[in-house]
Design an enzyme around this catalytic site. Structure first.
Site, mmCIF file in Angstrom:
data_model
loop_
_atom_site.group_PDB
_atom_site.id
_atom_site.type_symbol
_atom_site.label_atom_id
_atom_site.label_comp_id
_atom_site.label_asym_id
_atom_site.label_seq_id
_atom_site.Cartn_x
_atom_site.Cartn_y
_atom_site.Cartn_z
ATOM 1 N N SER A 85 -46.362 -72.794 -4.056
ATOM 2 C CA SER A 85 -46.477 -74.194 -3.648
ATOM 3 C C SER A 85 -46.070 -75.143 -4.767
ATOM 4 C CB SER A 85 -47.915 -74.504 -3.219
ATOM 5 O OG SER A 85 -48.289 -73.723 -2.113
ATOM 6 N N GLY A 101 -50.567 -93.012 1.287
ATOM 7 C CA GLY A 101 -51.433 -93.217 2.443
ATOM 8 C C GLY A 101 -51.205 -92.164 3.500
ATOM 9 N N CYS A 129 -43.437 -79.961 5.100
ATOM 10 C CA CYS A 129 -42.615 -80.986 4.457
ATOM 11 C C CYS A 129 -41.857 -80.428 3.254
ATOM 12 C CB CYS A 129 -43.480 -82.174 4.029
ATOM 13 S SG CYS A 129 -44.828 -81.741 2.898
#
Length: 393
Positions: A102, A186, A48
């Protein structure tokens, strides 16, 4: 052989740009078509936060493959992405593998994603250089966790929730998990749970349509909000991540339960009434606890960076040494082996018709053992020659 990396990531481009390079099934098929003739193969990392390609070739080859597959222009990738070659490329790959590149410093997800990319690429016959390179990156990652504090502590909300669950339950594969909320948090929590072994996840959301969309992405069960009480009663682990402005889970939902439960509240404002912490068998973790742990983890990880760079330099140096050794020795070993085979095959052919079958097979075995011993002597000699060249350089 030149090593190159081309890519795009969160450091330089926002999601509206990165999503243009997203690789769905059709695009991956096109990419495989464009990379099948790259000598040594290519590895594609698609997450992503980044899309990257690695190959032992000129960067233009990778740029063309990626842009043709995603219907983008090379000029666009040059503007929004990055290109690394040789030393810079090696350093970048090691930094990605360790978690230094990251968005969340030390993110443990990236090494699993890199392993997956490597495993997928291995189906298409990667070169020996690639296999050795990824083994070196994996070794550097392992050292970063065993020789420093870089991997200790949680360093993202979704990851932190999963780590809390792992510490509490030890194994997530057999527990019943209830996720309340189908938003971004979520989704992230669900991905983290599944990647750490969770197999029984139920999702409750006020919008059943949104719940079903998320559930279909992860092959989990979706329920309407009317099923909240029933799902709470079944769950061992409950995670809330909604935009509600008042508690959704209250003491009355948990009164009379006969099993211990871990509740993790990832919402601000809080979605779980703090009074539930007073119920026997209930453990409640909220965002304050997770945020504090995250801040401590990030500071702890920053202190390890100089040692991590030393680990990268050591493993990269060892990898390059192995490649140089292979390039020096393998052609020479092949030449010696071919000459030995020519001699032994010729000698065996001369006596083949003079011996019975059993005697000839025994002679073949003896000859093979002699060849192996002679090859071992030559390999040892070549090794010493290689070391002398290195020392004299």
């Amino acid at each position: 052989m030149r090593f190159s990396i081309v890519g795009i990531s969160h450091w330089k481009s926002d999601v509206s740009i990165r999503e243009l390079f997203y690789l769905d099934g059709e695009r991956k098929d096109r990419l495989r078509h464009y990379t099948r003739y790259i000598p040594g193969g290519a590895v594609v990392l698609d997450t992503c936060n980044r899309t990257e390609m690695y190959g032992f070739c000129a960067p233009e080859v990778l740029i063309k493959a990626l842009c043709e597959s995603t219907n983008t222009k090379p000029e666009f990738l040059h503007e929004h992405g990055y290109i690394h070659t040789d030393e810079d490329a090696y350093q970048h790959l090691f930094r990605v593998g360790i978690g230094l590149d990251s968005q969340v410093l030390g993110d443990v997800q990236i090494i699993q994603q890199l392993k997956k990319a490597y495993k997928e690429a291995s189906k298409n016959h990667l070169s020996g250089e690639f296999h050795q390179l990824f083994q070196s990156v994996l070794k550097a990652h392992k050292r970063s966790r065993t020789e420093t504090d870089f991997g200790r502590g949680s360093a993202s909300v979704g990851f932190a929730a999963t780590q809390v669950a792992l510490e509490h339950f030890k194994d997530l594969s057999d527990i019943q998990i209830l996720l309340i909320g189908a938003g971004k948090m979520g989704k992230v929590s669900c991905k983290n749970l599944i990647s750490n072994g969770a197999q029984h996840i139920s999702l409750v959301n006020r919008s059943i349509h949104r719940a079903k969309n998320l559930a279909s992405s992860f092959d989990i069960k979706a329920h309407s909000f009317e099923k909240l009480q029933a799902e709470i009663e079944k769950a061992d682990l409950i995670i809330t991540a909604t935009g509600a402005t008042e508690p959704i889970v209250r003491p009355e939902h948990l009164t009379g339960t006969h099993q211990d439960k871990l509740l993790i509240d990832l919402s601000v404002p809080r979605n779980i009434d703090t009074a539930v912490a007073n119920i026997d068998g209930i453990t409640l973790i909220d965002m304050d606890s997770i945020t504090e742990a995250n801040e401590q983890a990030i500071e702890q990880r920053k202190q390890a960076i100089p040692i991590l760079q030393q680990i990268i330099d050591e493993e990269l140096s060892e990898y390059l040494r192995k490649i140089d050794r292979n390039n020096f020795m393998l052609p020479r070993i092949k030449e010696i082996e071919e000459r030995l085979s020519t001699i032994t095959d010729s000698e065996l052919e001369q006596v083949k018709n003079k011996l019975d079958n059993d005697a000839y097979k025994n002679l073949e075995k003896v000859t093979h053992r002699i060849k192996k011993k002679i090859m071992a002597i030559h390999i040892d000699r070549l090794d010493k020659e290689f070391e002398k060249i290195l020392n004299d350089a």
